[in-house]
Design a protein around this motif. Structure first.
Motif, PDB file in Angstrom:
ATOM      1  N   GLU A   1       8.503   8.149  -0.413  1.00 63.87           N
ATOM      2  CA  GLU A   1       7.344   8.851  -0.958  1.00 63.87           C
ATOM      3  C   GLU A   1       6.087   8.019  -0.709  1.00 63.87           C
ATOM      4  OE1 GLU A   1       5.578  10.625  -5.174  1.00 63.87           O
ATOM      5  OE2 GLU A   1       7.426   9.425  -5.175  1.00 63.87           O
ATOM      6  N   CYS A   2       5.014   8.670  -0.265  1.00 66.04           N
ATOM      7  CA  CYS A   2       3.734   8.003  -0.015  1.00 66.04           C
ATOM      8  C   CYS A   2       2.640   8.771  -0.749  1.00 66.04           C
ATOM      9  CB  CYS A   2       3.438   7.969   1.483  1.00 66.04           C
ATOM     10  SG  CYS A   2       1.914   7.100   1.931  1.00 66.04           S
ATOM     11  N   ARG A   3       1.930   8.070  -1.649  1.00 66.32           N
ATOM     12  CA  ARG A   3       0.872   8.704  -2.436  1.00 66.32           C
ATOM     13  C   ARG A   3      -0.443   7.977  -2.167  1.00 66.32           C
ATOM     14  NH1 ARG A   3       4.952   7.399  -5.818  1.00 66.32           N
ATOM     15  NH2 ARG A   3       3.735   5.951  -7.103  1.00 66.32           N
ATOM     16  N   ARG A   4      -1.532   8.728  -2.193  1.00 70.14           N
ATOM     17  CA  ARG A   4      -2.848   8.138  -1.933  1.00 70.14           C
ATOM     18  C   ARG A   4      -3.881   8.774  -2.863  1.00 70.14           C
ATOM     19  NH1 ARG A   4      -5.012   8.590   4.110  1.00 70.14           N
ATOM     20  NH2 ARG A   4      -3.003   7.548   4.422  1.00 70.14           N
ATOM     21  N   ASP A   5      -4.796   7.943  -3.375  1.00 66.18           N
ATOM     22  CA  ASP A   5      -5.844   8.495  -4.230  1.00 66.18           C
ATOM     23  C   ASP A   5      -7.093   8.793  -3.397  1.00 66.18           C
ATOM     24  OD1 ASP A   5      -7.162   6.073  -3.867  1.00 66.18           O
ATOM     25  OD2 ASP A   5      -6.701   5.296  -5.858  1.00 66.18           O
ATOM     26  N   ALA A   6      -8.143   9.270  -4.053  1.00 69.42           N
ATOM     27  CA  ALA A   6      -9.346   9.689  -3.340  1.00 69.42           C
ATOM     28  C   ALA A   6     -10.039   8.530  -2.655  1.00 69.42           C
ATOM     29  CB  ALA A   6     -10.305  10.368  -4.320  1.00 69.42           C
ATOM     30  N   ALA A   7      -9.862   7.313  -3.167  1.00 73.94           N
ATOM     31  CA  ALA A   7     -10.512   6.144  -2.562  1.00 73.94           C
ATOM     32  C   ALA A   7      -9.771   5.644  -1.331  1.00 73.94           C
ATOM     33  CB  ALA A   7     -10.615   5.013  -3.591  1.00 73.94           C
ATOM     34  N   GLY A   8      -8.500   6.040  -1.169  1.00 73.69           N
ATOM     35  CA  GLY A   8      -7.692   5.567  -0.056  1.00 73.69           C
ATOM     36  C   GLY A   8      -6.592   4.611  -0.471  1.00 73.69           C
ATOM     37  N   ASN A   9      -6.594   4.144  -1.731  1.00 77.85           N
ATOM     38  CA  ASN A   9      -5.511   3.288  -2.200  1.00 77.85           C
ATOM     39  C   ASN A   9      -4.190   4.027  -2.056  1.00 77.85           C
ATOM     40  OD1 ASN A   9      -7.266   1.106  -3.278  1.00 77.85           O
ATOM     41  ND2 ASN A   9      -7.939   2.739  -4.676  1.00 77.85           N
ATOM     42  N   THR A  10      -3.186   3.332  -1.545  1.00 77.91           N
ATOM     43  CA  THR A  10      -1.939   3.986  -1.148  1.00 77.91           C
ATOM     44  C   THR A  10      -0.743   3.287  -1.776  1.00 77.91           C
ATOM     45  OG1 THR A  10      -2.907   4.694   0.964  1.00 77.91           O
ATOM     46  CG2 THR A  10      -0.498   4.603   0.848  1.00 77.91           C
ATOM     47  N   VAL A  11       0.224   4.076  -2.239  1.00 79.54           N
ATOM     48  CA  VAL A  11       1.484   3.554  -2.767  1.00 79.54           C
ATOM     49  C   VAL A  11       2.629   4.129  -1.961  1.00 79.54           C
ATOM     50  CG1 VAL A  11       3.096   3.629  -4.710  1.00 79.54           C
ATOM     51  CG2 VAL A  11       0.695   3.108  -5.114  1.00 79.54           C
ATOM     52  N   ILE A  12       3.508   3.249  -1.481  1.00 78.55           N
ATOM     53  CA  ILE A  12       4.764   3.652  -0.859  1.00 78.55           C
ATOM     54  C   ILE A  12       5.881   3.266  -1.816  1.00 78.55           C
ATOM     55  CG2 ILE A  12       6.341   3.332   1.078  1.00 78.55           C
ATOM     56  CD1 ILE A  12       3.947   2.691   2.836  1.00 78.55           C
ATOM     57  N   SER A  13       6.709   4.244  -2.188  1.00 81.17           N
ATOM     58  CA  SER A  13       7.772   4.018  -3.170  1.00 81.17           C
ATOM     59  C   SER A  13       9.133   3.981  -2.486  1.00 81.17           C
ATOM     60  CB  SER A  13       7.770   5.115  -4.235  1.00 81.17           C
ATOM     61  OG  SER A  13       6.565   5.097  -4.971  1.00 81.17           O
TER      62      SER A  13
ATOM     63  N   LEU B   1      -9.199   2.916  -8.256  1.00 85.67           N
ATOM     64  CA  LEU B   1      -7.788   3.297  -8.249  1.00 85.67           C
ATOM     65  C   LEU B   1      -7.498   4.362  -9.301  1.00 85.67           C
ATOM     66  CD1 LEU B   1      -4.802   2.627  -7.293  1.00 85.67           C
ATOM     67  CD2 LEU B   1      -4.719   1.128  -9.300  1.00 85.67           C
ATOM     68  N   ASP B   2      -6.758   5.372  -8.906  1.00 88.82           N
ATOM     69  CA  ASP B   2      -6.223   6.350  -9.854  1.00 88.82           C
ATOM     70  C   ASP B   2      -5.025   5.706 -10.545  1.00 88.82           C
ATOM     71  OD1 ASP B   2      -5.028   8.402 -11.235  1.00 88.82           O
ATOM     72  OD2 ASP B   2      -4.812   9.736  -9.506  1.00 88.82           O
ATOM     73  N   PRO B   3      -5.125   5.401 -11.850  1.00 88.45           N
ATOM     74  CA  PRO B   3      -4.015   4.713 -12.522  1.00 88.45           C
ATOM     75  C   PRO B   3      -2.693   5.462 -12.445  1.00 88.45           C
ATOM     76  CG  PRO B   3      -5.992   4.698 -13.896  1.00 88.45           C
ATOM     77  CD  PRO B   3      -6.260   5.636 -12.760  1.00 88.45           C
ATOM     78  N   GLY B   4      -2.753   6.774 -12.298  1.00 84.57           N
ATOM     79  CA  GLY B   4      -1.523   7.562 -12.201  1.00 84.57           C
ATOM     80  C   GLY B   4      -0.740   7.297 -10.939  1.00 84.57           C
ATOM     81  N   LEU B   5      -1.361   6.603  -9.994  1.00 80.47           N
ATOM     82  CA  LEU B   5      -0.688   6.296  -8.737  1.00 80.47           C
ATOM     83  C   LEU B   5       0.433   5.275  -8.943  1.00 80.47           C
ATOM     84  CD1 LEU B   5      -1.516   7.404  -5.907  1.00 80.47           C
ATOM     85  CD2 LEU B   5      -2.614   5.206  -5.484  1.00 80.47           C
ATOM     86  N   VAL B   6       0.326   4.458  -9.982  1.00 81.63           N
ATOM     87  CA  VAL B   6       1.229   3.326 -10.193  1.00 81.63           C
ATOM     88  C   VAL B   6       1.981   3.503 -11.509  1.00 81.63           C
ATOM     89  CG1 VAL B   6       1.384   0.816 -10.428  1.00 81.63           C
ATOM     90  CG2 VAL B   6      -0.378   1.816  -8.958  1.00 81.63           C
ATOM     91  N   THR B   7       3.324   3.443 -11.468  1.00 81.86           N
ATOM     92  CA  THR B   7       4.126   3.551 -12.684  1.00 81.86           C
ATOM     93  C   THR B   7       4.650   2.202 -13.154  1.00 81.86           C
ATOM     94  OG1 THR B   7       6.213   3.920 -11.510  1.00 81.86           O
ATOM     95  CG2 THR B   7       4.856   5.858 -11.972  1.00 81.86           C
ATOM     96  N   GLY B   8       4.837   1.241 -12.236  1.00 81.28           N
ATOM     97  CA  GLY B   8       5.387  -0.054 -12.601  1.00 81.28           C
ATOM     98  C   GLY B   8       4.405  -0.886 -13.407  1.00 81.28           C
ATOM     99  N   ARG B   9       4.947  -1.814 -14.190  1.00 78.77           N
ATOM    100  CA  ARG B   9       4.103  -2.720 -14.977  1.00 78.77           C
ATOM    101  C   ARG B   9       4.480  -4.184 -14.749  1.00 78.77           C
ATOM    102  NH1 ARG B   9       1.708   1.264 -14.847  1.00 78.77           N
ATOM    103  NH2 ARG B   9       0.602   2.355 -16.534  1.00 78.77           N
TER     104      ARG B   9
END
Length: 523
Positions: A64-76, A178-186
Motif C-alpha cells: 500500500e502506498c499513501r500520499r498527502d497533498a504536500a507529497g509526503n508518502t508512506v509505503i506500508s 503532513l496529514d497525521p492520518g497518513l501514519v498509524t505507528g507510534r
C-alpha cells in the motif's frame, strides 16, 4: 526498476556509479537503491520524480502506498514471520537533498545525476561526489528503508510504515504539512543522524528571517570600470551541525573587504554584493562588484585588497586553508553597472556587518552543544531596487530563538529594511525514559562493543514536528557517519552504512514481539 523523469523519459545511468557500487560490497541492496536515487534530481520542492520512483517500488511489490497533498508518502509493509501481530514501526527519512556545487562545476541539479567518487582524498572507506553535494543526507536513510521493505516475505519484521517526507532542507516545510492520518505507528526510527555511534534524542527549533532592504541607484561615471572582489574557497557546511566550528562566512568577509576598498578610494562605488546559496548552509562564496572611476586609485585599491586578504588569513587561515580573495575586472556587471547611491551602499554593508552569525550561547547542561546560533545565509539582489537577506536562527530554547530574531529585526529596521519572520518549527525535547531509546541503546552497545553516545543535535530534525503531530510518538534518530553535509565535501563512511543497516535490522527484530505500545493507532 528504471528511473524516469517527470516527462516519462528514462534518466541516464552513470556508468562509473555502477562500477563503484559493485566495489562497495554489502549491503548491496542499500548501495543499489542509493545509486538509483542518485540518478534522480531531487532538489527541495522538486521531488516529483523520486516520489514516482517510490510509488512504482510499492506497486511492484503490492504494498500500500499513501500520499498527502504536500507529497509526503508512506509505503506500508505488513508484519511478517514472528512480527505479524507486533505494533507498527515507522522508518522516516526525507527524500530531498541540498544542492551545492563547486565554483567551477557545470553540474545541473535539475537534470544531471550525482556522480560518485570513491576516496576523493578522504581514504578508501569514504564515498563522495564529483564537486557537488552527495545527497547521502538523507539518501542513505531512504536507501536503508527501501532495503528493509524489500526483505523476503519470510523475514521476521513488524508492520513497517516507511515515511518519506518532502522539502525538508528548506525548513522542514514538508513534514509541517503532513496529514497525521497518513501514519498509524507510534514507534519511529529516524535515519537522519550523521554520526555513527550516537543516538540523537533531541534537536533545536529553527526560524528563518528574510530582510528586504530598498536601495537606490545612480548613473555610472563615463570613464568608470567595473571590478569584482570575490571571496571563495571556503569550507561552508551545515549551519546546524558545523556552526560551532567557527568557519569563515563569505558574505561577512565580502562586506568587510568592500568597506575597506570604499574607504581606500572615496570615488569608488558599490554596484552589487551577493553570496550564499541556501538558508541552512554557511556561505562559502560571495562577490562584491565595485565601480572604479579612473585608474589613479588602482594602487590604493590593490593595497586594500592585499590588506583584507592578509587579515582574513590571519583570522581564519588555519582552518580555511583554501581561502581566496580575488580582484579582477567584472565580465558582466550586474544592474547594468549602475552603482548604489552612497546611502544605500552604506546601509547594505552596515546590515551585513551587524547581522549576527555564529554561536550565541552554548548549553549549560550539555557541554559543547550550541544552544542558540544564527547563520547569515544569503544576500541577493531583487531586481535593481532592493536586496533580500536571509538568516536562519536555531535554538533549543524557544524564547532565546525569538530574542535573536528580535535583534535581527531591529538591525534591519535601523538600516532601513523590513524583516519578515517565517514561523519557527519546534525543537524535539529529549525523553531519556523512552522505551525505544532503551532498546536502541542495548542494540547499539551490542553492535559497538561499548555504550553509544546519547546526544541532542543543534541541527533541525523532523522528529520534533512529528512528535507534535502524532501524540504518544516514541522516537530516536540514528544514522551512518556523514561529514561535510550541505557542502561539496559531503561524504559518507562506507563501513558505517553496513553497520547502521545491521543495527536497524537488529532493532526491528527486537520489535517483532507483541506488546502494548502507548498511542499505537493500530490498537
Amino acid at each position: 526498476m528504471a528511473s524516469v523523469d517527470s516527462r516519462g523519459s528514462e534518466l541516464p545511468t552513470v556508468a562509473n556509479n555502477s562500477q563503484i557500487v559493485e566495489q562497495l560490497g554489502e549491503p548491496a541492496s542499500v548501495w543499489l537503491y542509493f545509486s538509483q536515487l542518485s540518478q534522480i534530481p531531487r532538489r527541495s520542492g522538486c521531488e516529483a520524480d523520486v516520489l514516482r520512483m517510490l510509488e512504482e517500488f510499492a506497486t511492484e511489490r503490492q504494498f500500500e502506498c499513501r500520499r498527502d497533498a504536500a507529497g509526503n508518502t508512506v509505503i506500508s509493509r505488513p508484519g511478517s514471520g514472528t512480527g505479524r501481530e507486533a505494533p507498527t514501526v515507522v522508518i522516516q527519512n526525507h527524500v530531498d537533498m541540498v544542492c551545492v556545487k563547486g565554483d567551477t562545476s557545470r553540474h545541473d541539479f535539475s537534470m544531471d545525476p550525482i556522480r560518485f567518487v570513491r576516496d576523493g582524498g578522504w581514504g578508501d572507506d569514504w564515498l563522495t561526489a564529483d564537486d557537488t553535494t552527495l545527497g547521502s543526507d538523507n539518501g542513505i536513510g531512504v536507501a536503508i528503508a527501501l532495503s528493509v521493505l524489500d526483505l523476503p516475505q519470510e523475514a521476521s519484521l513488524p508492520p513497517i510504515e516507511a515515511l518519506f517526507t518532502v522539502d525538508e532542507e528548506t525548513g522542514l516545510t514538508g513534514v509541517q504539512k503532513l496529514d497525521p492520518g497518513l501514519v498509524t505507528g507510534r514507534t519511529l526510527l529516524n535515519l537522519d543522524t550523521e554520526q555513527w555511534g550516537e543516538i540523537c534524542v533531541g534537536s533545536a527549533g529553527t526560524g528563518t528571517t528574510e530582510i528586504l532592504l530598498p536601495v537606490h541607484r545612480e548613473a555610472p561615471a563615463g570613464d568608470a570600470v567595473c571590478m569584482q572582489l570575490e571571496v571563495s574557497g571556503l569550507l561552508g557546511g551545515h549551519s546546524g551541525a558545523e556552526i560551532q566550528c567557527d568557519r569563515a562566512n563569505a558574505v561577512k568577509l565580502a562586506a568587510r573587504a568592500a568597506r575597506r576598498l570604499l574607504a581606500a578610494a572615496p570615488g569608488t562605488r558599490l554596484v552589487d554584493l551577493a553570496g550564499g546559496e541556501l538558508r541552512n548552509s554557511i556561505p562559502r562564496r560571495a562577490a562584491a562588484t565595485l565601480l572604479v572611476a579612473g585608474r589613479d586609485c588602482g594602487a590604493a585599491l590593490q593595497a586594500a585588497v592585499d590588506a583584507s586578504r592578509a587579515a582574513f588569513l590571519a583570522e581564519y587561515g588555519t582552518v580555511e586553508t583554501a581561502l581566496q580573495l580575488s580582484w579582477r575586472e567584472a565580465e558582466a556587471p550586474p544592474a547594468g553597472g549602475r552603482p548604489l547611491c552612497g546611502d544605500s551602499a552604506s546601509r547594505l554593508l552596515s546590515l551585513l556587518s551587524c547581522l549576527p552569525h555564529g554561536v550565541h550561547k552554548y548549553s549549560h547542561s550539555i557541554p559543547g552543544l550550541p544552544e542558540t546560533s544564527s547563520n547569515l545565509a544569503v544576500v541577493e539582489a531583487c531586481g535593481g531596487e532592493a536586496y533580500r537577506v536571509t538568516t536562519t536562527t536555531r535554538s533549543s530554547v524557544p524564547d532565546a530563538l525569538e530574542s535573536v530574531r528580535d535583534a535581527i529585526e531591529a538591525t534591519a529596521t535601523l538600516c532601513g529594511g523590513r524583516a519578515e519572520r517565517r514561523p519557527a518549527y519546534s525543537g524535539w525535547q529529549p525523553d531519556l525514559a523512552s522505551g525505544l531509546l532503551a532498546r536502541t541503546r542495548a542494540a547499539y552497545a551490542e553492535a559497538l562493543g561499548r555504550e553509544p553516545r546519547i546526544k541532542a543535535s543543534h541541527a533541525g530534525l523532523e522528529c520534533g514536528v512529528l512528535s507534535g503531530l502524532l501524540p504518544g510518538l516514541d522516537a530516536v534518530s540514528i544514522g551512518p557517519e556523514i561529514r561535510g553535509a550541505h557542502s561539496v565535501d559531503e561524504r559518507v563512511q562506507v563501513s558505517t552504512v553496513a553497520e547502521c543497516h545491521r543495527l536497524v535490522l537488529r532493532l526491528l527484530e527486537g520489535l517483532t514481539e507483541r506488546r502494548p505500545a502507548q498511542g499505537d493507532a493500530r490498537g
